[in-house]
Motif scaffolding. Structure first.
Motif, PDB file in Angstrom:
ATOM      1  N   SER A  23     -24.047 -72.398  -1.432  1.00  0.00           N
ATOM      2  CA  SER A  23     -22.412 -71.227  -1.461  1.00  0.00           C
ATOM      3  C   SER A  23     -22.551 -69.594  -2.041  1.00  0.00           C
ATOM      4  CB  SER A  23     -21.026 -71.705  -1.986  1.00  0.00           C
ATOM      5  OG  SER A  23     -20.264 -72.513  -1.457  1.00  0.00           O
ATOM      6  N   ILE A  29     -18.795 -70.126   4.426  1.00  0.00           N
ATOM      7  CA  ILE A  29     -19.604 -72.027   4.484  1.00  0.00           C
ATOM      8  C   ILE A  29     -17.926 -72.430   5.521  1.00  0.00           C
ATOM      9  CG2 ILE A  29     -19.302 -73.644   2.766  1.00  0.00           C
ATOM     10  CD1 ILE A  29     -19.115 -70.425   1.442  1.00  0.00           C
ATOM     11  N   GLY A  57     -17.551 -75.267  -0.662  1.00  0.00           N
ATOM     12  CA  GLY A  57     -18.375 -73.472  -0.808  1.00  0.00           C
ATOM     13  C   GLY A  57     -16.644 -72.808  -1.196  1.00  0.00           C
ATOM     14  N   CYS A  65     -13.693 -69.690   3.526  1.00  0.00           N
ATOM     15  CA  CYS A  65     -14.398 -70.595   3.846  1.00  0.00           C
ATOM     16  C   CYS A  65     -13.516 -71.053   5.746  1.00  0.00           C
ATOM     17  CB  CYS A  65     -13.885 -72.037   2.722  1.00  0.00           C
ATOM     18  SG  CYS A  65     -15.587 -72.321   1.488  1.00  0.00           S
TER      19      CYS A  65
END
Ligand code: GDP
Ligand code: IMO
Ligand code: MG
Length: 414
Positions: A23, A29, A57, A65
């Motif tokens: 990450s 992510i 993440g 995210c």
């Protein structure tokens, strides 16, 4: 460069740990399928973070995210997951963008799963029934609670479809519960709705995206061991339909546990019921992150990994839990199958065949030295290096990462 982390076996390969490690190198992510049937574990020091809905993440503050439209959400569980992070990491989380098209897991999905999911050994989270409603064009999406003025009618109309469960369902109560929970989720400072496809398209030219698969290749609704599968597409194709990110090159890394595990029902050719199986289960703490059920354990099966390579175009492997093999005198790896006396190298698509195959094993010497503190490939015992090289030779894939313990730092990079 965009990367995808995809499970190659029957799930729980250690995707969470690999996504967490990677990450830091990515801006976005993104989860693209599955719901809270997933359980991805990150271990930081003596703290364990099991994540179900939320991309792994989330523990990296400056990242974004995303939850794509292919993911399904149970709002109450989702809110609880966010609140449990509050207690442990406060505001030090990534921003979270949820696609308004993501379908909701409703109470009737969980009821229906409890009636019909036993034969498959589902997680009981309402996953199959929720995807059924989505495909049946009667599903309810998170955005419906924000944009759709007829949402109450929509709930009532979908309940009508579940005549056998209707007595246990009350549209008004469900509307109130869901509406309150979704408001609480969207009121949070770092959480918002947003079209994930648009977001990734705008940004992808100069940003890096990490796609986080949940479940795994053999649980894919089409490519898995049907009907003992989940109801989404954990494989590469799932990324495009589960986010709206247009088909283009994504580098795929397959996560391979150094042995095989499976939760729930269905054939498993290399399954062990002996003391080696017990060693793997006990030393590997093989209990489901989501349901706590014991995972079935067996030897590594390379026919499965070659199959995953073909389906998702894998370019490399992240090998996890190599440390769990320490202490076994002899290691076996299945390199092919025999079916009706004939050797087959391809994965049998139908479970009727898979149930009847006999695995062809290659035997290797094991090792006894503790490898949990080793940082470089060259320092691994000779037998462990041979194990890794054998996987590379048989699959034609480089092993890029090797897990030697649950901690973020217990990872050998090659
Ligand atoms: P996922 O669903 O693929 O993310 O995997 P899970 O988190 O459900 O299960 C993997 C388990 O193995 C978790 O408890 C991880 O903390 C742990 N784990 C991951 N990689 C390693 C490793 O290399 N060695 C050991 N001993 N444990 C690992
Ligand atoms: P992660 O992302 C392991 C299995 C269930 C059952 C089948 C169908 O942690 O790897 P479902 O509830 O999805 O309808 O169940 O799929 N299963 C998993 N097994 N890891 C998972 O997720 C799983 N998600 C679903 O045990 O056999
Ligand atoms: Mg898991």
């Amino acid at each position: 460069m965009n990367f995808a982390i995809i499970g190659t076996q029957w799930g729980d390969e250690g995707k969470g740990k690999i996504v967490d490690y990677l990450s830091e190198k990515f801006d976005y992510i993104v989860r693209y399928q599955g719901g809270n049937n997933a359980g991805h574990t990150v271990v930081l020091g003596d703290q364990k973070f099991p994540l179900h809905h939320i991309p792994t993440g989330i523990l990296h503050k400056n990242k974004i995210c995303c939850i794509g439209c292919g993911v399904i959400l149970n709002p109450k569980v989702f809110l609880e997951e966010l609140q449990s992070l509050d207690k442990r990491v406060g505001n030090n989380t990534a921003r979270l963008i949820i696609d308004p098209k993501a379908h909701l897991i409703m109470p009737w999905h969980i009821l229906r799963d409890s009636l019909t999911g036993g034969k498959i050994g589902t997680t009981g989270r309402g996953i199959g029934p929720c995807y059924e409603d989505a495909i049946g064009r009667r599903g309810i999406r998170i955005g419906d609670f924000v944009y759709n003025r007829n949402i109450k009618k929509q709930i009532q109309s979908t309940i009508g479809y579940y005549a056998d469960l209707a007595k246990k369902l009350n549209a008004q109560t469900i509307y109130k519960d869901y509406s309150t929970t979704i408001k609480a989720i969207l009121k949070r400072p770092r959480v918002s709705l947003g079209d994930v496809g648009v977001l990734l398209d705008e940004k992808q030219k100069n940003r890096n995206i990490l796609f986080e698969g949940a479940q795994a290749t053999l649980l894919d609704i089409y490519f898995g061991t049907y009907p003992f599968v989940t109801s989404s597409h954990p494989t590469l194709g799932g990324i495009y339909i589960g986010t709206g990110f247009a088909p283009q090159n994504i580098k795929t890394v397959g996560v391979v546990k150094a042995y095989t595990t499976r939760v729930g029902e269905g054939p498993f050719p290399t399954e062990l019921h002996d003391k080696v199986g017990k060693h793997l289960a006990e030393k590997g703490h093989e209990f489901g992150t989501t349901t706590g059920r014991p995972r079935r354990c067996g030897w590594l099966d390379l026919t499965i990994i070659r199959y995953a390579k073909r389906i998702s175009g894998l370019s490399g492997i992240a090998l996890t839990k190599l440390d769990i093999l320490t202490g076994l005198t002899t290691l076996k790896v299945a390199v092919g199958y025999k079916l009706k006396g004939k050797v087959i190298k391809d994965f049998p698509v139908f479970v009727y065949d898979l149930e009847r195959v006999q695995s062809i094993y290659h035997e290797m010497e094991g090792w006894n030295d503790d490898i949990t503190g080793i940082k470089s490939f060259n320092n691994l015992p000779k037998q462990a290096k041979n194990y890794v090289k054998f996987i590379e030779k048989e699959t034609g894939l480089p092993v890029k990462y090797i897990g030697v313990g649950p901690e973020r730092s217990q990872l050998i990079i090659r």
